[in-house]
Design a protein around this motif. Structure first.
Motif, PDB file in Angstrom:
ATOM      1  N   HIS A 456      27.872 112.494-145.514  1.00 54.87           N
ATOM      2  CA  HIS A 456      28.551 112.147-144.268  1.00 54.87           C
ATOM      3  C   HIS A 456      28.439 110.477-144.348  1.00 54.87           C
ATOM      4  N   SER A 457      29.325 109.976-143.488  1.00 51.79           N
ATOM      5  CA  SER A 457      29.022 108.490-143.322  1.00 51.79           C
ATOM      6  C   SER A 457      28.784 108.324-141.724  1.00 51.79           C
ATOM      7  N   HIS A 458      27.719 107.880-141.370  1.00 47.00           N
ATOM      8  CA  HIS A 458      27.208 107.925-140.126  1.00 47.00           C
ATOM      9  C   HIS A 458      27.610 106.663-139.172  1.00 47.00           C
ATOM     10  N   THR A 459      28.643 106.646-138.415  1.00 45.30           N
ATOM     11  CA  THR A 459      28.542 105.487-137.495  1.00 45.30           C
ATOM     12  C   THR A 459      27.746 105.558-136.144  1.00 45.30           C
ATOM     13  N   LYS A 460      27.135 104.260-135.989  1.00 46.83           N
ATOM     14  CA  LYS A 460      25.877 104.455-134.900  1.00 46.83           C
ATOM     15  C   LYS A 460      26.480 105.072-133.603  1.00 46.83           C
ATOM     16  N   VAL A 461      25.826 105.990-133.132  1.00 44.96           N
ATOM     17  CA  VAL A 461      26.008 106.587-132.188  1.00 44.96           C
ATOM     18  C   VAL A 461      26.181 105.542-130.794  1.00 44.96           C
ATOM     19  N   ASP A 462      27.179 105.614-130.186  1.00 46.26           N
ATOM     20  CA  ASP A 462      27.165 104.489-129.135  1.00 46.26           C
ATOM     21  C   ASP A 462      28.126 104.926-127.814  1.00 46.26           C
ATOM     22  N   PHE A 463      28.220 104.038-126.962  1.00 47.82           N
ATOM     23  CA  PHE A 463      28.949 104.396-125.742  1.00 47.82           C
ATOM     24  C   PHE A 463      30.438 104.716-126.208  1.00 47.82           C
ATOM     25  N   TYR A 631      24.079 103.083-115.278  1.00 48.40           N
ATOM     26  CA  TYR A 631      22.795 102.608-115.787  1.00 48.40           C
ATOM     27  C   TYR A 631      22.407 102.794-117.220  1.00 48.40           C
ATOM     28  N   LEU A 632      22.894 104.150-117.788  1.00 50.80           N
ATOM     29  CA  LEU A 632      22.579 104.216-119.389  1.00 50.80           C
ATOM     30  C   LEU A 632      23.252 103.352-120.086  1.00 50.80           C
ATOM     31  N   PHE A 633      24.482 103.028-119.725  1.00 46.32           N
ATOM     32  CA  PHE A 633      25.281 102.286-120.848  1.00 46.32           C
ATOM     33  C   PHE A 633      25.445 100.718-120.290  1.00 46.32           C
ATOM     34  N   HIS A 634      24.462 100.230-119.377  1.00 44.67           N
ATOM     35  CA  HIS A 634      24.386  98.981-119.117  1.00 44.67           C
ATOM     36  C   HIS A 634      23.564  98.100-120.184  1.00 44.67           C
ATOM     37  N   PRO A 635      24.355  97.071-120.607  1.00 44.16           N
ATOM     38  CA  PRO A 635      24.011  96.082-121.713  1.00 44.16           C
ATOM     39  C   PRO A 635      22.471  96.014-121.811  1.00 44.16           C
ATOM     40  N   SER A 636      21.950  95.869-120.538  1.00 45.77           N
ATOM     41  CA  SER A 636      20.395  95.579-120.407  1.00 45.77           C
ATOM     42  C   SER A 636      19.551  96.728-120.601  1.00 45.77           C
ATOM     43  N   THR A 637      20.125  97.994-120.614  1.00 45.30           N
ATOM     44  CA  THR A 637      19.359  99.101-120.895  1.00 45.30           C
ATOM     45  C   THR A 637      18.938  99.468-122.445  1.00 45.30           C
ATOM     46  N   ASN A 638      17.705  99.861-122.446  1.00 48.51           N
ATOM     47  CA  ASN A 638      17.481 100.131-123.922  1.00 48.51           C
ATOM     48  C   ASN A 638      17.428 101.699-123.741  1.00 48.51           C
ATOM     49  N   ILE A 639      18.389 102.392-124.347  1.00 52.62           N
ATOM     50  CA  ILE A 639      18.683 103.798-124.050  1.00 52.62           C
ATOM     51  C   ILE A 639      17.606 104.722-124.794  1.00 52.62           C
ATOM     52  N   HIS A 640      16.975 104.097-125.584  1.00 53.47           N
ATOM     53  CA  HIS A 640      15.961 104.957-126.301  1.00 53.47           C
ATOM     54  C   HIS A 640      14.497 104.960-125.768  1.00 53.47           C
ATOM     55  N   SER A 641      14.361 104.160-124.776  1.00 46.80           N
ATOM     56  CA  SER A 641      13.041 103.897-124.086  1.00 46.80           C
ATOM     57  C   SER A 641      12.494 105.175-123.368  1.00 46.80           C
ATOM     58  N   PRO A 642      11.335 105.539-123.560  1.00 49.61           N
ATOM     59  CA  PRO A 642      11.029 106.924-122.448  1.00 49.61           C
ATOM     60  C   PRO A 642      11.319 106.920-121.061  1.00 49.61           C
ATOM     61  N   THR A 644      13.764 105.736-119.676  1.00 48.12           N
ATOM     62  CA  THR A 644      15.340 105.884-119.444  1.00 48.12           C
ATOM     63  C   THR A 644      15.660 107.214-118.574  1.00 48.12           C
ATOM     64  N   PRO A 645      15.338 108.369-118.913  1.00 46.75           N
ATOM     65  CA  PRO A 645      15.687 109.456-118.349  1.00 46.75           C
ATOM     66  C   PRO A 645      15.020 109.307-117.015  1.00 46.75           C
ATOM     67  N   ILE A 646      14.000 108.844-116.558  1.00 45.10           N
ATOM     68  CA  ILE A 646      13.389 108.869-115.083  1.00 45.10           C
ATOM     69  C   ILE A 646      14.218 108.043-114.412  1.00 45.10           C
ATOM     70  N   PHE A 647      14.586 106.710-114.875  1.00 50.26           N
ATOM     71  CA  PHE A 647      15.112 105.652-114.114  1.00 50.26           C
ATOM     72  C   PHE A 647      16.714 106.105-113.728  1.00 50.26           C
ATOM     73  N   THR A 648      17.155 106.835-115.145  1.00 54.60           N
ATOM     74  CA  THR A 648      18.595 107.454-114.762  1.00 54.60           C
ATOM     75  C   THR A 648      18.608 108.329-113.664  1.00 54.60           C
ATOM     76  N   ILE A 649      17.484 109.170-113.387  1.00 57.86           N
ATOM     77  CA  ILE A 649      17.514 109.978-112.290  1.00 57.86           C
ATOM     78  C   ILE A 649      17.196 109.254-111.019  1.00 57.86           C
ATOM     79  N   LEU A 650      16.484 108.359-111.105  1.00 56.87           N
ATOM     80  CA  LEU A 650      16.551 107.612-109.888  1.00 56.87           C
ATOM     81  C   LEU A 650      17.791 106.827-109.518  1.00 56.87           C
ATOM     82  N   ALA A 651      18.722 106.359-110.455  1.00 62.08           N
ATOM     83  CA  ALA A 651      19.892 105.972-110.193  1.00 62.08           C
ATOM     84  C   ALA A 651      20.692 106.937-109.515  1.00 62.08           C
TER      85      ALA A 651
END
Lengths: 739, 739
Positions: A456-463, A631-642, A644-651
């Protein structure tokens, strides 16, 4: 021989048989018909059979386990029943054999004016009692009577005439109908009116020219195809116009390279969706009033399948109606939910598989046959999933019937809802999956693949993965949709006849049937039967067509609305693509109805019905999706921080409340605005009641009715000198005295 | 001298003046009244003035900057205007001087039957045009006419009669009324009907006996005090019954020592609230129909203050009405929001201060005067906050007037909303504060106190603080409420007269007024004027009473509902306390209306109006509070962990969706259930239309109307032999031939 051909050869005008078709009672009016007949063929031959309102396709088995005699007798019996039904309600009919296939008869139905008049009058009165045709009351009192119960059938629109005839055919016996339906009569295969080619040509011609469909055009459709179809086109046109908003904003964003997913764009889209829906509701009301179908859903047509536990007296009308306890109905509905859930579950699994496959092939796979395998998912979407959806549909149909719905409308409502679930899953599931699961957690897939030794050739998973999928759905999906909707039937139409002909040829060669064939050949010599065959050919063509299914068209549009409202922040050009697609769709559907489907039965309806509700659900969901993506795909968001899910839910929490608030504001402020249809309705009701009052109280009371502001002037005269009774100055001065 | 006393001495029956009071036209009917008069006093003296419908209190300044003459002339002028108005609409009146205070006159108003009849008929017709009294149509057609426009005033209830007279008094001139109102006439201080002591006695007597108020009792109230009051009692009674649910469950939990705040209890309470509200809506509909007030809010009474920019023709009725652009109204409403916000802000600050003081004194303070200071907060709640609330109320009243509401109903709606905000803050703010801020973060207060060297004993901040506050509000609050509502006025009633008397005595002693006093004394000798003075005493007593304010009663109940729905998980006995309180409240309000307030003007209303909406808001909030408390104060929760807020919010998110879902289910399943009022309404409409139709089409069409199932039997005969036209067997066999 002569006997045998009776059903093939036309009835010669003037022959006893011909005159016989028209009862003496109606004979006079029938001449009218011939003159006023708008049907295409105007010869004195068979095809001048005044006008064919409906065609019943009567199919019966010619082969089977039973002996031919039994089959034959069965068929005879059924046909007898059918004919009896028709003649009981006084409809004229003629039977023709389908020369191409055995065991198929066409029963051509014509409604004589006398019967039509009678039914029309009944309908008018029923409508009045249901408060339909409210705005008719706005006419002057004198016209009113004429207007409300005018049974001059020359003024009837095509749609009205056909609808009334349909009522006669399908209404149950105690309602005074023939009670013909595919459920009741085993051999009645289908029942449909014939296309009016002239109208269709004109319609397509005009629409292909003009870029903008106005209310007049819609009214034309309404007059020809009935309100249900007209409402679909009205909805489509209205939606098309509203789309210009997102389209323009979206293109601006793309042009000037603002970053998409901006919170502002999301907010605008949210407001747009809410306002659009509310405005459409108003538009709907207005049209319903203009087209005299307001409250028509109140005329709840009993489902012929609905039997109920026992008969009870209806408290309102005092008629006997089948009854079933509410609890039973509710429990059944509740119980059918798991069934639906199950169906949905399996469907989503399948959708998931196809999607995962696609994901794997597009993202990771680099093995052999890459190029070819790359297209397998698309095939899956085009062939595999639709079939699954159909299976699901038939499954929920069973459930829906089991739910024992009293009325057609309620049956339709719940069925639509169930269908919508399926389409919802197919359309959005994978997008949700990408947005909420794959992108945040996708990178964890990598190791497993390495373990499995899959190259496989993996391209980075992104938006962009999400955007890609969305574009895939909108662009590819709509193109495919168009193809399956328009091109496929076109091709089929071109091919089928050829196929038929080939089959025909073969038959010709085998000697058994040759004789009859030749007879026909020679018979074709004389003009009449050439017209006959011409007419029959027309019938053959239309019988082969599928029935028009309005669900699919609505689903398509509503799902599209979902893409616009939920995802257009992901790809701002969504609106633009949809506007283009719909502009074509609008014409395409016109062609589809005219060419590739049977003429639909002109039902009435008050609007787009349950679809409004579905669109509102989608708008609510859009508040969730857009907030989370923003929120998720906002440049300032680090999507992999623990966190994230909670703040997404807040949003999400935030934006949901925002949605409710916006809807509240929009609704209340719209209600504050004057509403044409409301005014007309209340005006009509007021006038009607005044008329009633005049008749009730007699003329002498008109002073009260004409204006409630006729003050008590009479007493004034008798009283106005009583002022002098008190010497005011005295009274006042007394009041001062005490000091 | 003789001149002077004219307004004091009674009009002798038979004297020209007396006869004069009754126009010749109405004289006959007036005798009826005297016989049918239900008023308390039945002597032939002054007080046998047929019956006093309304009392207008006419107050004018007797001292001031201007000279006495100018004041006097002003007063004269105004009184003249008033009298002219009265006589224009043909109302009888008599003027009496308030002997106790100078510059005050009573105008006793009586409506002669002829005027009443006329107005009644107009009202009946208007009601009919508005579709009020729908269920009247369910009577047989013959009765119907009599029924709908029956103007036999002997059948009128007290409330109806008074309402109609009120209409005559207050309606604008072009509507044919006298256009009397405190806004228009500067010196008209108030306008109110007199109590019927007999009825009041009976009422209180019966209610103090029976423990359960049924619909008959309510109907009685409706007949005497009008629908608006009746609906309040209906609501209270219905709510009382429903409270038994939480009361029982709550007591069980306490008895068997389940831990409160259990999620199950919260869930049950949520469902209870939703179901209760929906069920009340139904009850409301039913009552509205029974009491013939359905749609009565449609008769939108123009506010006399509403002038509008210009006059336009109303599109529906075609009458001239003041008009103002919708945008202006909307913008004004929008602009008044900040004003309300400001008021609310200041109010909450004050509430906050009182609360913090209370908190400090109860929790921390151990300094001198502990015992005394302990009660200061309560004083704050009893005296300080109510005054603040009143200031707020008058402030929002100004705003509300500025909003230019077209109709009374809309004015009332928006005013109620604004009032509710204030009460909401006062009632719940501190509880929210404790639950969401003080308990989680309270422990951080400690250090500051130590810094400030305030001696304090700190008990650990925990959940019990919240419960304590809640109990404080429910128990103490309700006791205080009862005291202020019942005991205070009782005491006042006892004291005031004494005070008055004392003042009186003083006057007696000063010689200036003695002469006139003595005259009165000696006049009191003869019977008539003893009755007069008796009657006047009654009037004096009632004039001194405040007007009945239904807002406060509703607010009290709705706020209480808030405690039950939002906080009963915190203290399960909430329900029980409320049920006890309400049982007393129900009787208390009855006594209050009879004894401590003027007789309210019997307005009509369709239900409790905006309060439903407020209760729904509270239910929604309850889903938030209960979820958050259930999580925050769960034993397993470490309240001081940094994650707590986030998880609390998740819990809230969850339960809010749950709430929406529950409401959806409850509503849809309730709609599925048959609804008495719906049936009655549709039945009525159907009958009405049928009658109309008969008159419109004439009798010959009845076959259609009587039953829509009169099938087209006539044609059957003429057609039924057409079966023989096709030899069916032949047709079928042909179809087989091909093989």
């Amino acid at each position: 021989m002569e006997e045998k051909n009776k059903d093939q050869h036309p009835i010669k005008p003037g022959s006893t048989e011909f005159t016989h078709l028209f009862p003496p009672s109606g004979s006079s009016s029938d001449n009218e018909i011939i003159t006023t007949s708008t049907s295409v063929e105007k010869q004195t031959s068979f095809v001048s059979f005044p006008r064919v309102d409906y065609v019943i396709v009567f199919k019966f088995p010619t082969k089977g386990k039973e002996k031919r005699e039994t089959l034959q007798s069965k068929a005879q019996q059924q046909l007898d029943i059918l004919i009896n039904k028709l003649s009981r309600v006084g409809l004229n009919y003629q039977i023709q054999r389908d020369k191409r296939t055995q065991g198929t008869l066409f029963v051509f139905i014509t409604c004589p004016n006398i019967v039509l008049k009678k039914e029309l009058k009944r309908e008018r009165i029923r409508d009045f009692l249901l408060g339909i045709r409210a705005n008719e009351y706005n006419k002057e009192d004198e016209d009113e009577k004429k207007d409300l119960f005018d049974t001059n059938i020359d003024l009837l629109t095509d749609a009205e005439r056909l609808r009334i005839v349909y009522e006669i055919l399908t209404e149950s016996e105690q309602e005074g109908g023939a009670n013909i339906s595919t459920e009741v009569d085993p051999f009645v295969d289908s029942l449909f009116p014939l296309h009016n080619d002239e109208f269709n040509k004109k319609w397509i011609h005009t629409w292909s020219k003009k870029s903008f469909i106005n209310d007049e055009d819609l009214t034309q459709i309404r007059n020809h195809f009935g309100e249900k179809i007209a409402f679909y086109f009205a909805f489509l046109q209205n939606y098309l116009l509203w789309l210009s908003g997102p389209a323009i904003i979206g293109s601006c964003i793309t042009l000037f390279g603002f970053k998409s997913l901006s919170i502002w764009f999301s907010l605008i889209m949210l407001i747009w969706s809410v306002v659009y829906i509310e405005m459409w509701k108003r538009k709907e009301q207005t049209l319903a009033l203009k087209w005299n179908v307001r409250h028509c859903s109140k005329h709840e047509k009993q489902r012929l399948e609905f039997k109920g536990d026992r008969m009870v007296m209806d408290e309102i009308t005092g008629e006997q109606v089948p009854f079933i306890s509410t609890w039973k109905i509710l429990s059944r509905r509740a119980m059918s939910l798991p069934g639906v859930a199950l169906g949905a579950f399996f469907l989503s699994i399948i959708v998931g598989c196809v999607f995962v496959l696609q994901l794997f092939l597009h993202e990771y796979y680099t093995g052999p046959f890459r190029q070819i395998l790359h297209y397998t998912p698309t095939i899956g979407y085009v062939l595999f999933i639709p079939t699954m959806t159909n299976i699901y549909s038939s499954w929920v149909k069973i459930l829906n019937n089991w739910e024992m719905h009293k009325t057609e409308s309620s049956w339709e409502y719940f069925y639509t809802q169930k269908i919508f679930i399926a389409n919802f899953l197919v359309a959005y599931l994978s997008l949700f999956f990408i947005g909420w699961i794959y992108i945040p957690f996708g990178d964890h897939v990598l190791p497993y693949l390495t373990e499995l030794h899959i190259s496989h050739s993996h391209t980075k998973v992104d938006f962009n993965r999400l955007r890609g999928q969305l574009i895939y759905f909108i662009v590819t999906g709509q193109i495919i949709g168009f193809a399956t909707e328009m091109l496929l039937p076109y091709v089929m139409n071109r091919l089928l006849p050829k196929v038929k002909k080939v089959a025909h040829e073969k038959k010709k060669n085998d000697p058994s049937s040759s004789s009859s064939e030749e007879e026909e050949e020679e018979k074709d010599k004389n003009l009449q039967s050439r017209n006959t065959t011409k007419f029959l050919k027309k019938v053959y063509r239309q019988v082969d067509l599928p029935e028009y299914n309005i669900y699919t068209d609505y689903v398509e549009m509503v799902i599209q609305f979902g893409y616009v409202s939920m995802f257009s922040t992901v790809w701002p050009l969504t609106g633009l693509c949809c506007i283009i697609n719909n502009w074509i769709e609008l014409r395409g559907d016109a062609i589809k109805i005219c060419k590739y489907t049977r003429r639909p039965i002109p039902y009435r309806s008050e609007g787009v019905g349950p679809w409004i509700g579905n669109m509102e659900t989608l708008t609510w969901l859009s508040s969730i999706t857009m907030a989370s993506f923003a929120y998720l795909f906002h440049p300032s968001t680090n999507i992999h921080s623990p966190y994230t899910p909670i703040f997404t839910i807040l949003a999400i929490l935030l934006s949901e409340h925002l949605y409710v608030f916006i809807r509240l504001i929009v609704r209340s402020s719209l209600n504050a605005l004057p509403n044409w249809s409301d005014i007309m309705i209340r005006k009509g009701e007021l006038r009607m009641k005044k008329v009633w009052l005049q008749r009730l109280l007699g003329r002498n009371n008109e002073e009260f009715i004409s204006s409630s502001s006729s003050s008590t002037t009479t007493t004034t005269t008798s009283m106005n000198h009583s002022t002098s009774f008190y010497d005011v100055s005295q009274v006042i001065s007394d009041a001062f005295k005490q000091e």
